[in-house]
Design an enzyme around this catalytic site. Structure first.
Site, PDB file in Angstrom:
ATOM      1  N   GLY A  71       0.800  -1.210   0.000  1.00  0.00           N
ATOM      2  CA  GLY A  71       0.000   0.000   0.000  1.00  0.00           C
ATOM      3  C   GLY A  71       0.832   1.259   0.000  1.00  0.00           C
ATOM      4  N   THR A  72       1.972   1.227   0.679  1.00  0.00           N
ATOM      5  CA  THR A  72       2.853   2.393   0.706  1.00  0.00           C
ATOM      6  C   THR A  72       3.324   2.750  -0.694  1.00  0.00           C
ATOM      7  OG1 THR A  72       3.622   2.058   2.982  1.00  0.00           O
ATOM      8  CG2 THR A  72       5.103   3.237   1.500  1.00  0.00           C
ATOM      9  N   ASN A 152      -6.013   4.144  10.499  1.00  0.00           N
ATOM     10  CA  ASN A 152      -5.328   2.931  10.969  1.00  0.00           C
ATOM     11  C   ASN A 152      -5.047   2.928  12.464  1.00  0.00           C
ATOM     12  OD1 ASN A 152      -3.368   5.030  10.055  1.00  0.00           O
ATOM     13  ND2 ASN A 152      -1.890   3.614  10.964  1.00  0.00           N
ATOM     14  N   GLN A 180      -6.794  -0.310   5.058  1.00  0.00           N
ATOM     15  CA  GLN A 180      -7.449  -0.965   6.192  1.00  0.00           C
ATOM     16  C   GLN A 180      -8.842  -1.500   5.849  1.00  0.00           C
ATOM     17  OE1 GLN A 180      -6.303  -1.795   9.164  1.00  0.00           O
ATOM     18  NE2 GLN A 180      -4.322  -0.786   9.030  1.00  0.00           N
ATOM     19  N   SER A 200      -3.058  -3.448   0.371  1.00  0.00           N
ATOM     20  CA  SER A 200      -1.914  -4.256   0.778  1.00  0.00           C
ATOM     21  C   SER A 200      -2.420  -5.616   1.251  1.00  0.00           C
ATOM     22  CB  SER A 200      -1.140  -3.558   1.905  1.00  0.00           C
ATOM     23  OG  SER A 200       0.157  -4.085   2.039  1.00  0.00           O
ATOM     24  N   ALA A 201      -1.924  -6.685   0.644  1.00  0.00           N
ATOM     25  CA  ALA A 201      -2.478  -8.025   0.860  1.00  0.00           C
ATOM     26  C   ALA A 201      -2.368  -8.501   2.303  1.00  0.00           C
ATOM     27  CB  ALA A 201      -1.783  -9.021  -0.066  1.00  0.00           C
ATOM     28  N   THR A 238       9.851  -6.856 -12.950  1.00  0.00           N
ATOM     29  CA  THR A 238       9.185  -8.156 -13.038  1.00  0.00           C
ATOM     30  C   THR A 238       8.202  -8.326 -11.887  1.00  0.00           C
ATOM     31  OG1 THR A 238      11.139  -9.105 -14.083  1.00  0.00           O
ATOM     32  CG2 THR A 238       9.561 -10.642 -13.131  1.00  0.00           C
ATOM     33  N   CYS A 328      10.291   4.700  19.899  1.00  0.00           N
ATOM     34  CA  CYS A 328      11.319   5.741  19.732  1.00  0.00           C
ATOM     35  C   CYS A 328      12.685   5.134  20.031  1.00  0.00           C
ATOM     36  CB  CYS A 328      11.037   6.936  20.637  1.00  0.00           C
ATOM     37  SG  CYS A 328      11.131   6.574  22.407  1.00  0.00           S
TER      38      CYS A 328
END
Length: 380
Positions: A71-72, A152, A180, A200-201, A238, A328
């Site tokens: 997704g990114t 999200n 999501q 995104s799978a 590919t 962090c």
């Protein structure tokens, strides 16, 4: 120790059916789908069969489904190409988008003279669609609106159809991060005038490393990754045939089971809200996450009534996996950027946020064990 997994908004376990489908392709369909010989064309057929399957469910043309790694990548492709190739001069978004949208918008702003407008969100995390409409009317600049379908972190749902109509009525392009919600909610892009969406799978029991961008044909985006002519010349390289086979199988399975799974998971979420309310005095539910119809059924965001930056680690030691903000450099946790925008400062300083997210594999016993562990950690 039996592990309890309650972080499905981060990723989901791969289904056995998906693994089997991927193994079959891995063993028997190793050809390059760009090759003209039979082995290559067999691999190409796998791509196109899965492309058609996804397109049919979304009621779009197969040519509008572009396979990506995640997704990114899909969100980056859409936003950057829109700015470069559609003469976008203004982006309207919010400060509570997923980082892959928020940071991409910052990046294109730094590299161009594009105007960025951040819509206000209220203390529940809602986007004001009246403000969106008013902002769109303030300028005739070519505009891209980028608003996620389900947040999200807190699960708030955007009225996708209403937002798309506002954008269309004001000649703006509309992009939504649907990572999501894809394969969790029914989406019909023949009825929703959306221009761009992402998937995104691994958010619906598929493999990591496989996703897609929905790109409406009439928009004429161009590639960000250059090379060959794969994916309608929109994404060179590919294709990940094995991953796409897994994506397709997980998508098909999730769509077929959507009604059954959504009812079951909503029941688990309702039970979690009931038990947490009963057993954790002072607990807060962030955003709209505890409200049916206004939040995604797979996600619940809470704030516990004491500051404990190590609670995620303590739960993990008890075999329970949840999400606690972002890490962090010190190894402690800090509130998410979303919660820092919607929660009052005193709440941020005196509570501990947790995101609990469910799947069809989550049981009421899992919730009971989470509640008992929280009570023990909090000394209740």
């Amino acid at each position: 120790m039996k592990r309890i997994y309650l972080d499905n908004a981060a990723t989901t376990p791969i289904l056995d059916e998906v693994i089997d489908a991927m193994m079959t392709v891995m063993k028997t369909n190793f050809g390059n789908p760009s090759s003209t010989h039979s082995l290559g064309q067999e691999a190409k057929m796998i791509l196109e069969e899965n492309r058609r399957l996804i397109a049919q469910e979304l009621h779009v043309s197969p040519a509008e489904i572009i396979f990506t790694s995640c997704g990114t990548e899909a969100n980056n492709l859409i936003i950057k190409s829109a700015v470069e190739n559609l003469e976008i001069k203004r982006i309207i978004t919010t400060e509570i988008e997923h980082k892959c949208v928020y940071e991409t918008v910052l990046d294109v702003q730094q590299k161009s003279s594009i105007e960025v407008v951040y819509l206000q969100v209220n203390k529940k995390g809602d986007v004001d669609l009246d403000e969106l409409e008013n902002v769109l009317k303030t300028s005739d600049k070519t505009t891209l609106v980028s608003l996620m379908h389900a947040n999200n972190e807190i699960g708030n749902l955007l009225d996708l159809e209403k937002t798309a109509k506002i954008c269309k009525d004001n000649q703006a392009y509309f992009h939504s991060d649907t990572v999501q919600t894809m394969a969790h909610l029914k989406l019909d892009f023949s009825q929703i005038p959306i221009d761009f969406a992402s998937c995104s799978a691994h958010k619906f029991h598929g493999p990591k490393g496989a996703g897609f961008a929905y790109i409406r044909k009439s928009t004429h985006l161009k590639a960000q990754i250059h090379g060959g002519t794969q994916e309608r010349s929109l994404r060179a390289g590919t294709e990940n045939v094995v991953g796409i086979a897994g994506l397709g199988k997980a998508f098909e399975f999730s769509v077929e089971k959507m009604a059954e799974f959504s009812e079951y998971i909503q029941g688990i979420k309702d039970y979690a809200i009931e038990q947490l309310t009963k057993n954790i005095p002072g607990i807060l539910f962030n955003g709209r996450s505890a409200e049916k119809e206004k939040s995604l059924y797979t996600l619940l965001s809470i704030s516990l009534p004491s500051m404990n930056p190590l609670i995620g680690l303590q739960l993990d030691m008890k075999g329970i996996a949840v999400s606690q903000g972002s890490a962090c450099s010190s190894g402690a946790a800090k509130p998410s950027s979303v919660l820092s925008k919607i929660l009052p400062e005193q709440v941020q300083q005196t509570t501990t946020p947790l995101r609990i997210s469910f799947s069809h594999q989550t049981s009421k016993n899992d919730i009971d064990q989470l509640v008992n562990a929280l009570r023990e950690i909090l000394g209740l």
